[in-house]
Design a protein around this motif. Structure first.
Motif, PDB file in Angstrom:
ATOM      1  N   ASP A  10      18.085  57.408  55.042  1.00 55.78           N
ATOM      2  CA  ASP A  10      18.279  57.053  53.624  1.00 55.78           C
ATOM      3  C   ASP A  10      19.517  56.185  53.417  1.00 55.78           C
ATOM      4  O   ASP A  10      19.546  55.331  52.547  1.00 55.78           O
ATOM      5  CB  ASP A  10      18.448  58.311  52.759  1.00 55.78           C
ATOM      6  CG  ASP A  10      17.209  59.165  52.714  1.00 55.78           C
ATOM      7  OD1 ASP A  10      16.464  59.077  51.732  1.00 55.78           O
ATOM      8  OD2 ASP A  10      16.984  59.920  53.677  1.00 55.78           O
ATOM      9  N   GLY A  12      23.851  55.219  55.186  1.00 55.26           N
ATOM     10  CA  GLY A  12      24.810  55.317  56.282  1.00 55.26           C
ATOM     11  C   GLY A  12      24.303  54.693  57.580  1.00 55.26           C
ATOM     12  O   GLY A  12      23.626  53.657  57.585  1.00 55.26           O
ATOM     13  N   GLY A  14      22.096  55.766  59.717  1.00 57.76           N
ATOM     14  CA  GLY A  14      20.633  55.804  59.890  1.00 57.76           C
ATOM     15  C   GLY A  14      19.967  54.610  59.231  1.00 57.76           C
ATOM     16  O   GLY A  14      19.061  53.978  59.800  1.00 57.76           O
ATOM     17  N   LEU A  33      14.945  61.795  53.521  1.00 53.89           N
ATOM     18  CA  LEU A  33      14.747  62.858  52.535  1.00 53.89           C
ATOM     19  C   LEU A  33      14.040  62.305  51.306  1.00 53.89           C
ATOM     20  O   LEU A  33      13.268  62.994  50.661  1.00 53.89           O
ATOM     21  CB  LEU A  33      16.101  63.464  52.138  1.00 53.89           C
ATOM     22  CG  LEU A  33      16.735  64.430  53.140  1.00 53.89           C
ATOM     23  CD1 LEU A  33      18.096  64.906  52.653  1.00 53.89           C
ATOM     24  CD2 LEU A  33      15.824  65.620  53.421  1.00 53.89           C
ATOM     25  N   LEU A  55      11.054  63.155  55.724  1.00 49.53           N
ATOM     26  CA  LEU A  55      11.376  64.103  56.805  1.00 49.53           C
ATOM     27  C   LEU A  55      12.653  64.855  56.474  1.00 49.53           C
ATOM     28  O   LEU A  55      13.747  64.290  56.465  1.00 49.53           O
ATOM     29  CB  LEU A  55      11.535  63.388  58.157  1.00 49.53           C
ATOM     30  CG  LEU A  55      11.915  64.317  59.333  1.00 49.53           C
ATOM     31  CD1 LEU A  55      10.881  65.417  59.540  1.00 49.53           C
ATOM     32  CD2 LEU A  55      12.100  63.526  60.620  1.00 49.53           C
ATOM     33  N   VAL A  57      14.723  67.520  58.216  1.00 44.80           N
ATOM     34  CA  VAL A  57      14.772  68.045  59.586  1.00 44.80           C
ATOM     35  C   VAL A  57      14.964  69.559  59.638  1.00 44.80           C
ATOM     36  O   VAL A  57      14.854  70.154  60.712  1.00 44.80           O
ATOM     37  CB  VAL A  57      15.859  67.336  60.448  1.00 44.80           C
ATOM     38  CG1 VAL A  57      15.623  65.837  60.500  1.00 44.80           C
ATOM     39  CG2 VAL A  57      17.265  67.666  59.958  1.00 44.80           C
ATOM     40  N   GLY A  83      22.593  64.079  59.574  1.00 38.92           N
ATOM     41  CA  GLY A  83      23.703  65.011  59.738  1.00 38.92           C
ATOM     42  C   GLY A  83      24.370  65.324  58.404  1.00 38.92           C
ATOM     43  O   GLY A  83      24.240  64.573  57.436  1.00 38.92           O
ATOM     44  N   VAL A  84      25.061  66.460  58.374  1.00 42.76           N
ATOM     45  CA  VAL A  84      25.870  66.820  57.210  1.00 42.76           C
ATOM     46  C   VAL A  84      27.242  67.288  57.682  1.00 42.76           C
ATOM     47  O   VAL A  84      27.405  67.739  58.825  1.00 42.76           O
ATOM     48  CB  VAL A  84      25.229  67.942  56.348  1.00 42.76           C
ATOM     49  CG1 VAL A  84      23.959  67.455  55.659  1.00 42.76           C
ATOM     50  CG2 VAL A  84      24.945  69.191  57.183  1.00 42.76           C
ATOM     51  N   SER A 134      25.915  62.355  68.093  1.00 45.58           N
ATOM     52  CA  SER A 134      26.831  63.489  68.139  1.00 45.58           C
ATOM     53  C   SER A 134      28.130  63.069  67.459  1.00 45.58           C
ATOM     54  O   SER A 134      28.124  62.302  66.483  1.00 45.58           O
ATOM     55  CB  SER A 134      27.029  63.896  69.599  1.00 45.58           C
ATOM     56  OG  SER A 134      27.861  65.004  69.683  1.00 45.58           O
ATOM     57  N   THR A 183      33.129  55.933  60.920  1.00 44.69           N
ATOM     58  CA  THR A 183      32.341  54.934  60.200  1.00 44.69           C
ATOM     59  C   THR A 183      32.464  55.114  58.691  1.00 44.69           C
ATOM     60  O   THR A 183      32.406  56.245  58.199  1.00 44.69           O
ATOM     61  CB  THR A 183      30.848  55.069  60.596  1.00 44.69           C
ATOM     62  OG1 THR A 183      30.744  55.218  62.013  1.00 44.69           O
ATOM     63  CG2 THR A 183      30.048  53.854  60.151  1.00 44.69           C
TER      64      THR A 183
HETATM   65  N1  LIG Z   1      30.585  58.604  59.666  1.00 42.94           N
HETATM   66  C1  LIG Z   1      31.314  58.956  60.717  1.00 42.94           C
HETATM   67  O1  LIG Z   1      32.513  58.639  60.830  1.00 42.94           O
HETATM   68  C2  LIG Z   1      30.674  59.757  61.832  1.00 42.94           C
HETATM   69  C3  LIG Z   1      31.479  60.096  62.941  1.00 42.94           C
HETATM   70  C4  LIG Z   1      30.896  60.822  63.986  1.00 42.94           C
HETATM   71  C5  LIG Z   1      29.563  61.173  63.912  1.00 42.94           C
HETATM   72  N2  LIG Z   1      28.814  60.848  62.836  1.00 42.94           N
HETATM   73  C6  LIG Z   1      27.407  61.259  62.815  1.00 42.94           C
HETATM   74  O2  LIG Z   1      26.582  60.147  62.518  1.00 42.94           O
HETATM   75  C7  LIG Z   1      25.378  60.585  61.882  1.00 42.94           C
HETATM   76  C8  LIG Z   1      25.159  59.768  60.603  1.00 42.94           C
HETATM   77  O3  LIG Z   1      26.253  60.019  59.738  1.00 42.94           O
HETATM   78  P1  LIG Z   1      26.655  59.072  58.511  1.00 42.94           P
HETATM   79  O4  LIG Z   1      28.093  58.835  58.616  1.00 42.94           O
HETATM   80  O5  LIG Z   1      25.708  57.921  58.413  1.00 42.94           O
HETATM   81  O6  LIG Z   1      26.430  60.087  57.308  1.00 42.94           O
HETATM   82  P2  LIG Z   1      25.804  59.910  55.857  1.00 42.94           P
HETATM   83  O7  LIG Z   1      26.090  58.567  55.322  1.00 42.94           O
HETATM   84  O8  LIG Z   1      26.223  61.126  55.113  1.00 42.94           O
HETATM   85  O9  LIG Z   1      24.234  59.974  56.160  1.00 42.94           O
HETATM   86  C9  LIG Z   1      23.637  61.150  56.642  1.00 42.94           C
HETATM   87  C10 LIG Z   1      22.135  60.999  56.532  1.00 42.94           C
HETATM   88  O10 LIG Z   1      21.525  62.240  56.938  1.00 42.94           O
HETATM   89  C11 LIG Z   1      20.559  62.585  55.951  1.00 42.94           C
HETATM   90  N3  LIG Z   1      20.272  64.009  55.904  1.00 42.94           N
HETATM   91  C12 LIG Z   1      21.081  65.024  55.497  1.00 42.94           C
HETATM   92  N4  LIG Z   1      20.416  66.192  55.565  1.00 42.94           N
HETATM   93  C13 LIG Z   1      19.163  65.906  56.038  1.00 42.94           C
HETATM   94  C14 LIG Z   1      18.011  66.676  56.302  1.00 42.94           C
HETATM   95  N5  LIG Z   1      17.965  67.998  56.099  1.00 42.94           N
HETATM   96  N6  LIG Z   1      16.903  66.046  56.780  1.00 42.94           N
HETATM   97  C15 LIG Z   1      16.908  64.708  56.972  1.00 42.94           C
HETATM   98  N7  LIG Z   1      17.950  63.926  56.707  1.00 42.94           N
HETATM   99  C16 LIG Z   1      19.076  64.529  56.249  1.00 42.94           C
HETATM  100  C17 LIG Z   1      21.148  62.068  54.650  1.00 42.94           C
HETATM  101  O11 LIG Z   1      20.137  61.980  53.666  1.00 42.94           O
HETATM  102  P3  LIG Z   1      20.537  61.875  52.085  1.00 42.94           P
HETATM  103  O12 LIG Z   1      21.178  60.548  51.937  1.00 42.94           O
HETATM  104  O13 LIG Z   1      19.264  61.929  51.352  1.00 42.94           O
HETATM  105  O14 LIG Z   1      21.444  63.027  51.828  1.00 42.94           O
HETATM  106  C18 LIG Z   1      21.679  60.720  55.096  1.00 42.94           C
HETATM  107  O15 LIG Z   1      20.662  59.747  55.106  1.00 42.94           O
HETATM  108  C19 LIG Z   1      25.563  62.075  61.622  1.00 42.94           C
HETATM  109  O16 LIG Z   1      24.884  62.817  62.613  1.00 42.94           O
HETATM  110  C20 LIG Z   1      27.057  62.273  61.737  1.00 42.94           C
HETATM  111  O17 LIG Z   1      27.402  63.580  62.108  1.00 42.94           O
HETATM  112  C21 LIG Z   1      29.339  60.141  61.786  1.00 42.94           C
END
Ligand SMILES: NC(=O)c1ccc[n+]([C@@H]2O[C@H](COP(=O)([O-])OP(=O)(O)OC[C@H]3O[C@@H](n4cnc5c(N)ncnc54)[C@H](OP(=O)(O)O)[C@@H]3O)[C@@H](O)[C@H]2O)c1
Length: 228
Positions: A10, A12, A14, A33, A55, A57, A83-84, A134, A183
């Protein structure tokens, strides 16, 4: 044409993965979502090779409906990205246990649910890659001393993927755990040094450089090993 499935598309990282793979001409299935609203719906209109499917998850029924739509087609790359991360900057002992449980549902059990459901699709591709996004905060050695919920969820997903790597290579599936870098997303916050586009690009580069020799590795977005 390669088929790539991304969870949590949705927004970030992804979303950036979905856009970049669609742009390069792959068949992209974006697990979301909310597939019919927001930016991902716009992307699906722009790229006929991108399909956004519902989806959650954490849900068996959502996973089953998603799998029905994917069918038995071969899947070349699966990116477990959803991720959350709750209450990032609070005192870690003040964690809300219900939030912690949900964090484990999304970050740890979610990748198991999705990967297990799609194993046959990955096996069908012959030399598939299963990539779980991760975090460096999943390292036990380098624990940042905060966010017990988030860190444990990523350490546990590393354990899961490492275990799967010992078995799934029999199906030609290579498994990698990648820290995408800090990020600028809803999760990473405004102070992060890199955009989702930049870090999705570097993670994609790591994915492309993977061979079967890399099976079970835990690396950063330059492909350098992280300590478990
Ligand atoms: N950002 C960073 O600095 C960072 C650093 C290390 C690792 N990561 C990892 O990178 C990955 C992406 O993170 P991001 O920074 O892009 O975070 P984000 O912008 O918060 O995006 C997270 C995505 O996961 C989705 N999501 C949450 N719960 C879900 C569920 N139950 N089923 C399906 N989708 C779900 C969210 O959907 P909605 O938008 O609809 O809520 C959103 O699209 C995560 O695994 C995170 O742990 C991020």
């Amino acid at each position: 044409m390669r088929t790539i499935i991304i969870t949590g598309a949705d927004m970030g990282l992804g979303f950036a993965f979905a856009e970049q793979y669609a742009e390069e001409g792959a068949r992209v299935i974006a697990g979301c979502l909310n597939p019919s609203g927001g930016e991902i719906a716009r992307l699906a209109k722009k790229y006929p090779n991108l399909t956004a499917l519902k989806l959650d998850v954490t849900s068996d029924s959502s996973m089953a409906a998603f799998k029905d739509k994917v069918g038995d087609q071969a899947v070349d790359i699966l990116i477990n990205n959803a991720g959350v991360h709750y209450r990032k900057w609070s005192v870690p002992e003040e964690v809300v246990f219900a939030d912690w449980e949900h964090t484990l549902q999304v970050n740890t059990i979610g990748p198991a649910r999705v990967s297990f459901a799609l194993r046959a699709n990955l096996a069908k591709a012959g030399a598939a890659r299963l990539v779980t996004i991760s975090s460096d905060w999943g390292s036990v050695t380098n624990h940042p001393g905060t966010a017990y919920d988030y860190c444990s969820s990523k350490a546990a997903v590393n354990s899961l993927m490492r275990g799967m790597a010992t078995r799934w290579h029999e199906d030609g599936i290579t498994i990698l755990m990648v820290h995408p870098g800090w990020t600028r997303t809803s999760m990473g916050g405004d102070n992060a040094p890199s955009t989702p586009e930049e870090n999705a690009r570097s993670v994609r580069k790591v994915i492309e450089s993977m061979t079967t020799i890399d099976n079970g590795r835990y690396v950063d977005n330059a492909g350098i090993d992280l300590p478990w």
